[in-house]
Each structure stands twice: as C-alpha cells, then as structure tokens.
Design a protein around this motif. Structure first.
Motif, mmCIF file in Angstrom:
data_model
loop_
_atom_site.group_PDB
_atom_site.id
_atom_site.type_symbol
_atom_site.label_atom_id
_atom_site.label_comp_id
_atom_site.label_asym_id
_atom_site.label_seq_id
_atom_site.Cartn_x
_atom_site.Cartn_y
_atom_site.Cartn_z
ATOM 1 N N SER A 26 -25.602 10.802 8.242
ATOM 2 C CA SER A 26 -24.397 10.753 7.410
ATOM 3 C C SER A 26 -23.611 9.469 7.640
ATOM 4 C CB SER A 26 -23.506 11.968 7.708
ATOM 5 O OG SER A 26 -24.149 13.168 7.356
ATOM 6 N N PHE A 27 -23.486 9.071 8.903
ATOM 7 C CA PHE A 27 -22.787 7.821 9.209
ATOM 8 C C PHE A 27 -23.551 6.621 8.656
ATOM 9 C CE2 PHE A 27 -20.012 10.073 12.117
ATOM 10 C CZ PHE A 27 -18.881 9.269 12.181
ATOM 11 N N LEU A 28 -24.855 6.601 8.861
ATOM 12 C CA LEU A 28 -25.651 5.461 8.431
ATOM 13 C C LEU A 28 -25.688 5.329 6.911
ATOM 14 C CD1 LEU A 28 -28.615 5.751 10.958
ATOM 15 C CD2 LEU A 28 -26.699 4.142 11.031
ATOM 16 N N GLN A 29 -25.552 6.454 6.204
ATOM 17 C CA GLN A 29 -25.599 6.458 4.733
ATOM 18 C C GLN A 29 -24.212 6.558 4.102
ATOM 19 O OE1 GLN A 29 -28.250 5.936 2.923
ATOM 20 N NE2 GLN A 29 -29.765 5.958 4.562
ATOM 21 N N TYR A 30 -23.148 6.470 4.918
ATOM 22 C CA TYR A 30 -21.761 6.523 4.412
ATOM 23 C C TYR A 30 -21.494 7.796 3.602
ATOM 24 C CZ TYR A 30 -21.742 1.666 5.892
ATOM 25 O OH TYR A 30 -21.844 0.519 6.639
ATOM 26 N N TYR A 31 -22.076 8.888 4.056
ATOM 27 C CA TYR A 31 -21.966 10.174 3.358
ATOM 28 C C TYR A 31 -20.519 10.617 3.192
ATOM 29 C CZ TYR A 31 -22.392 15.325 2.994
ATOM 30 O OH TYR A 31 -22.282 16.639 2.631
ATOM 31 N N MET A 32 -19.689 10.390 4.210
ATOM 32 C CA MET A 32 -18.311 10.882 4.169
ATOM 33 C C MET A 32 -17.410 10.083 3.236
ATOM 34 S SD MET A 32 -19.270 9.110 6.953
ATOM 35 C CE MET A 32 -19.670 10.397 8.115
ATOM 36 N N TYR A 33 -17.964 9.034 2.643
ATOM 37 C CA TYR A 33 -17.210 8.248 1.658
ATOM 38 C C TYR A 33 -17.368 8.800 0.236
ATOM 39 C CZ TYR A 33 -16.312 4.568 5.102
ATOM 40 O OH TYR A 33 -15.873 3.864 6.187
ATOM 41 N N ASN A 34 -18.069 9.902 0.082
ATOM 42 C CA ASN A 34 -18.428 10.396 -1.247
ATOM 43 C C ASN A 34 -17.447 11.409 -1.831
ATOM 44 O OD1 ASN A 34 -20.800 8.892 -1.103
ATOM 45 N ND2 ASN A 34 -21.999 10.576 -0.269
ATOM 46 N N PHE A 35 -16.368 11.731 -1.125
ATOM 47 C CA PHE A 35 -15.547 12.868 -1.517
ATOM 48 C C PHE A 35 -14.125 12.451 -1.869
ATOM 49 C CE2 PHE A 35 -18.830 14.122 1.489
ATOM 50 C CZ PHE A 35 -19.530 15.030 0.708
ATOM 51 N N SER A 36 -13.461 13.314 -2.618
ATOM 52 C CA SER A 36 -12.071 13.061 -2.996
ATOM 53 C C SER A 36 -11.296 14.367 -2.997
ATOM 54 C CB SER A 36 -11.986 12.391 -4.375
ATOM 55 O OG SER A 36 -12.495 13.247 -5.385
ATOM 56 N N ILE A 37 -9.980 14.246 -2.900
ATOM 57 C CA ILE A 37 -9.064 15.377 -2.959
ATOM 58 C C ILE A 37 -8.044 15.089 -4.050
ATOM 59 C CG2 ILE A 37 -7.219 16.609 -1.741
ATOM 60 C CD1 ILE A 37 -9.809 17.358 -0.534
ATOM 61 N N LEU A 38 -8.001 15.919 -5.078
ATOM 62 C CA LEU A 38 -7.042 15.755 -6.167
ATOM 63 C C LEU A 38 -7.028 14.314 -6.684
ATOM 64 C CD1 LEU A 38 -4.045 17.894 -4.845
ATOM 65 C CD2 LEU A 38 -5.819 18.565 -6.466
ATOM 66 N N GLY A 39 -8.217 13.741 -6.783
ATOM 67 C CA GLY A 39 -8.355 12.430 -7.388
ATOM 68 C C GLY A 39 -8.284 11.245 -6.452
ATOM 69 N N ARG A 40 -7.961 11.449 -5.162
ATOM 70 C CA ARG A 40 -7.887 10.340 -4.216
ATOM 71 C C ARG A 40 -9.026 10.439 -3.205
ATOM 72 N NH1 ARG A 40 -7.050 6.657 -5.947
ATOM 73 N NH2 ARG A 40 -6.639 5.567 -3.994
ATOM 74 N N PRO A 41 -9.739 9.343 -2.955
ATOM 75 C CA PRO A 41 -10.847 9.374 -1.998
ATOM 76 C C PRO A 41 -10.363 9.763 -0.601
ATOM 77 C CG PRO A 41 -10.899 7.363 -3.327
ATOM 78 C CD PRO A 41 -9.587 8.019 -3.602
ATOM 79 N N ILE A 42 -11.183 10.583 0.074
ATOM 80 C CA ILE A 42 -10.894 10.986 1.449
ATOM 81 C C ILE A 42 -12.139 10.716 2.277
ATOM 82 C CG2 ILE A 42 -11.529 13.403 0.945
ATOM 83 C CD1 ILE A 42 -9.445 14.217 3.090
ATOM 84 N N ILE A 43 -11.990 10.010 3.385
ATOM 85 C CA ILE A 43 -13.136 9.623 4.211
ATOM 86 C C ILE A 43 -13.239 10.607 5.379
ATOM 87 C CG2 ILE A 43 -14.252 7.726 5.448
ATOM 88 C CD1 ILE A 43 -12.329 5.819 3.917
ATOM 89 N N GLN A 44 -13.855 11.749 5.102
ATOM 90 C CA GLN A 44 -14.011 12.804 6.099
ATOM 91 C C GLN A 44 -15.253 13.611 5.787
ATOM 92 O OE1 GLN A 44 -12.932 13.576 8.868
ATOM 93 N NE2 GLN A 44 -10.820 12.937 9.153
ATOM 94 N N MET A 45 -15.795 14.264 6.809
ATOM 95 C CA MET A 45 -16.852 15.238 6.575
ATOM 96 C C MET A 45 -16.243 16.470 5.900
ATOM 97 S SD MET A 45 -19.711 13.932 7.660
ATOM 98 C CE MET A 45 -20.893 15.214 8.073
#
Length: 262
Positions: A26-45
């Motif tokens: 997940s870290f090597l593929q930047y997996y945690m960069y794929n998500f958002s909350i109410l339209g704003r990106p969130i960098i978390q698992m």
C-alpha cells in the motif's frame, strides 16, 4: 462475541503477516492517496478513517486539534463528525439546530497551507467548524496560539500527522498531548513506519528507529519517570488502546491510539 473476536485477532500471526505484506504494498503503491471525505482528499488507510470516526463519536469532543493539513480531508471529516454530533444532540434534546451556532471546532496546523487547498477548505460547507494556523507546529509561537485557543474548550482530542521524524513527533507530543482531556485520545499516525521494510521511507526524513512509534515510546517513558507532565505540572497517564489496533488488524497507527486515563 465481538470483544472475544477482536481479542483473538492479536494472536493470529498468519493474518498479521498478510496485513504487513498488504500494508507494505500500500505504501509503495500510494494506496492511501486514493480516498476522499465529502469531496476533499484524505491521506489515510480506510481502516484508520473508520477508527477515527468511531473515536470522535465515543469522545464527542468540542475541539479536535490536528497537525498536518495537506488537502484538508481529515479536517473536513472531523468537522462533519462534530456537525453530526451537534445534530444528534439537538434531536435528543428536542431543539432546533442552527449549524453556525455550534461552538465545536477543528483546529488544523500546518507549516505550509497551499493557497489552493486553503481556498477549497474555506469554500467547503464544513468550513464554519474549521480554523487553521499556518506555521511550524512545534514552534513556541504556534504552540502558544494553540494552547490559548484550547482554553475555551473542555473536551479535546488530538491527531498528530505532520512530519514523522522522531524528534518532531516527540516535540508535538510534549506540546499537544497535555491538551488531551481525560478519557479522550491523542492519536499519533504513521507509527507503522517502525514496523515496515525500509524501502517505504526511502528518501524521507524518517525511518525505522527515527519514527513516530519511537517518539511515542520515548514520550510514554518520560511520562512514567515524571520528566514529562501536564500543562500545570500535573501527572498524566496515557495508555495505548490495543483493542483498536487488534480490531483493525492493519493500521497506520500501531501503538499510536493513546487514551488519556488520568
């Protein structure tokens, strides 16, 4: 049954090995960069996003202090949870809710709030619950601002997610953990750096042995020997909430969910 299931997960070494493998990828593929909350990106698992909202509902803070803003997704999520708490309390009390009358706030701190991120955060419907301070989170000036701001609030929760180097995280813990209300949490993210292969932190100013987890360990040691105390020199006690990480199996914050118990 749920509690016994969660307790059993801690002993499942095969599952934890699979989790570590997935987490590394997940870290090597930047997996945690794929998500958002109410339209704003969130960098978390995703698991930690769920855990954080569970804690906010459990604590029902009137102030959440977050270091590290990035795109603002975490601020927006925290603000939306505070808004939901306001709504539910109004329903339970049988009163009319005026969203902009809420005293609850999220205070975000970042050394560099990019202009486009600030503009989008300030334009978000949750912005009336969000305050931001730009500056080094560990500088005396910023710490004093935050401490002054927090004086108006009784139930405070802390989330530390900025520079992940040991000395920086330890300084943040010294500055902000004492603001945590008894029963509330100080959440230290990316402690998992200590547990994963070195390639995930290649080129970063943090690594195994120089990570948020080593900072947590040192801070807990200082609390135990009395060299670190509360804002008014009172003795503080924090405990790692192992039930959270046992439940998640895969978390960016092993040993990082710290509950203030005294």
């Amino acid at each position: 049954m749920k509690l016994s299931n969660i307790a059993s997960y801690a002993q499942d070494r095969d599952w934890h090995s699979l989790s570590k493998e997935f987490h590394t990828k997940s870290f090597l593929q930047y997996y945690m960069y794929n998500f958002s909350i109410l339209g704003r990106p969130i960098i978390q698992m995703p698991m930690d996003i769920i855990a954080t909202q569970e804690l906010i509902w459990k604590v029902k803070p009137d102030l959440i202090i977050e270091t590290g803003i990035a795109h603002g997704g975490s601020l927006v999520m925290s603000a939306s949870m505070l808004a939901q708490i306001d709504y539910c309390e109004a329903v339970e009390a049988g009163t009319t809710l005026d969203p902009r009358a809420s005293r609850r706030r999220v205070l975000g701190i970042d050394i560099d709030i990019r202009a486009h991120n600030r503009a989008l955060i300030e334009a978000h419907p949750m912005s009336h619950l969000i305050e931001m301070i730009e500056g080094p989170s560990t500088s005396a000036e910023v710490v004093a601002q935050v401490q002054e701001f927090a004086k108006e609030y009784k139930r405070v929760m802390i989330c530390l997610d900025s520079n992940h180097a040991h000395d920086h995280v330890l300084a943040e813990l010294e500055a902000y953990a004492p603001l945590t209300s008894v029963g509330s949490y100080c959440c230290v993210f990316d402690t998992v750096v200590e547990d994963l292969p070195p390639e995930i932190s290649a080129g970063k100013p943090w690594a195994k042995g120089n990570s948020p987890k080593t900072a947590v360990w040192e801070y807990m040691r200082r609390l135990k020997d009395g060299s670190s105390k509360g804002l008014h020199s009172e003795v503080m006690v924090f405990a790692v909430d192992k039930e959270i990480e046992n439940k998640l199996i895969m978390t960016n914050a092993p040993d990082g969910y710290l509950q203030r118990v005294a």
